[in-house]
Design a protein around this motif. Structure first.
Motif, PDB file in Angstrom:
ATOM      1  N   VAL A  19       0.907  -1.283  -0.128  1.00 17.62           N
ATOM      2  CA  VAL A  19       0.259   0.269  -0.196  1.00 17.62           C
ATOM      3  C   VAL A  19       0.901   1.190  -0.280  1.00 17.62           C
ATOM      4  N   THR A  20       0.195   2.241  -0.874  1.00 17.02           N
ATOM      5  CA  THR A  20       1.379   3.863  -0.665  1.00 17.02           C
ATOM      6  C   THR A  20       0.124   4.754  -0.047  1.00 17.02           C
ATOM      7  N   ILE A  21       1.613   6.135   0.051  1.00 16.57           N
ATOM      8  CA  ILE A  21       0.261   7.040   0.891  1.00 16.57           C
ATOM      9  C   ILE A  21       1.265   7.602   0.092  1.00 16.57           C
ATOM     10  N   VAL A  32      -2.893  14.220   1.208  1.00 17.09           N
ATOM     11  CA  VAL A  32      -2.833  13.097   1.720  1.00 17.09           C
ATOM     12  C   VAL A  32      -3.351  11.881   1.833  1.00 17.09           C
ATOM     13  N   MET A  33      -3.118  11.056   1.033  1.00 16.52           N
ATOM     14  CA  MET A  33      -4.373  10.219   0.807  1.00 16.52           C
ATOM     15  C   MET A  33      -3.523   8.558   0.877  1.00 16.52           C
ATOM     16  N   ALA A  34      -4.514   7.703   0.561  1.00 20.20           N
ATOM     17  CA  ALA A  34      -3.543   6.030   0.680  1.00 20.20           C
ATOM     18  C   ALA A  34      -4.539   5.749  -0.486  1.00 20.20           C
ATOM     19  N   ALA A  35      -3.397   4.843  -1.425  1.00 15.39           N
ATOM     20  CA  ALA A  35      -3.431   5.024  -2.935  1.00 15.39           C
ATOM     21  C   ALA A  35      -2.776   2.831  -2.812  1.00 15.39           C
ATOM     22  N   SER A  36      -3.813   2.224  -3.050  1.00 14.64           N
ATOM     23  CA  SER A  36      -3.562   0.724  -3.333  1.00 14.64           C
ATOM     24  C   SER A  36      -3.008  -0.005  -5.289  1.00 14.64           C
ATOM     25  N   TRP A  37      -3.359   1.512  -5.332  1.00 14.08           N
ATOM     26  CA  TRP A  37      -3.213   0.796  -6.908  1.00 14.08           C
ATOM     27  C   TRP A  37      -2.077   2.094  -7.476  1.00 14.08           C
ATOM     28  N   ALA A  38      -0.695   1.506  -7.360  1.00 13.78           N
ATOM     29  CA  ALA A  38       0.518   1.347  -7.809  1.00 13.78           C
ATOM     30  C   ALA A  38       1.387   1.051  -8.476  1.00 13.78           C
ATOM     31  N   MET A  39       1.818   1.134  -8.958  1.00 16.76           N
ATOM     32  CA  MET A  39       2.819  -0.022  -9.267  1.00 16.76           C
ATOM     33  C   MET A  39       4.407   1.013 -10.189  1.00 16.76           C
ATOM     34  N   PRO A  40       5.047  -0.652 -10.439  1.00 17.08           N
ATOM     35  CA  PRO A  40       6.270   0.129 -11.055  1.00 17.08           C
ATOM     36  C   PRO A  40       5.746   0.311 -12.020  1.00 17.08           C
TER      37      PRO A  40
END
Length: 187
Positions: A19-21, A32-40
């Motif tokens: 999970v990312t912020i 600021v927000m949480a984000a689970s849909w991040a990828m290289p």
């Protein structure tokens, strides 16, 4: 201790799917927000792919500034991670509400969060955004917690509070778990 990572290795900070912020800033406002849909996405130049809903306050700030911070939080701020994902930054200062400590970024205006194990500073590459809410961004700076990432790989140690998280839903996560190795064909 935060240590810079060569940009062509930025993907290693996200390849385990945590999970990312996201942090953002524009016109004297920050969010600021949480984000689970991040990828290289790519190595050189390093790119990431991120989904930001058009209705999100962070999206407005990212659209206006063309940049954002992407952080990988530790377990010790799991409650704050859920909180910044549930409260709108339009209504209040989430940094203050959740007592989030920040530091200045190296190359972007958005603040970066303490209590993380990796930080990526990103500049949006235009064009994919409007139709699909996809942001492709170039990583312009990246750094890591040298206690948790060394020899180009993660080592979270024994303290579960220092591990990264994988979001499931409804406030539930998995912790990054046991490390094991499978021999490769070359070995």
């Amino acid at each position: 201790m935060r240590t810079n990572l060569p940009l062509d290795k930025a993907w290693k900070l996200l390849n385990h799917g945590p999970v990312t912020i996201i942090t953002s800033a524009h016109g004297g406002k920050s969010n600021v927000m949480a984000a689970s849909w991040a990828m290289p996405l790519d190595y050189d130049p390093p790119k990431i792919l991120l989904v930001l809903d058009a209705a999100a306050h962070t999206r407005e700030l990212v659209d206006a500034s063309g940049e954002f911070g992407l952080q990988v939080p530790k377990r010790r701020i799991a409650e704050e991670t859920v909180g910044v994902g549930q409260v709108s930054g339009r209504d209040e200062d989430k940094f203050a509400r959740f007592n989030l400590k920040t530091f200045p970024a190296q190359k972007i205006a958005a603040p970066m969060l303490e209590e993380c194990v990796a930080w990526l500073e990103c500049k949006v590459i235009p064009d994919a955004t409007q139709r699909y809410d996809l942001f492709i961004a170039e990583v312009v700076a990246c750094y890591f917690d040298a206690d948790r990432f060394h020899d180009n790989q993660w080592d979270f140690g024994d303290d579960p509070q220092e591990r990264t998280m994988h979001y499931i839903s409804n406030g539930e996560f998995f912790l990054t778990g046991e490390r094991f190795k499978v021999p490769t064909i070359e070995e």
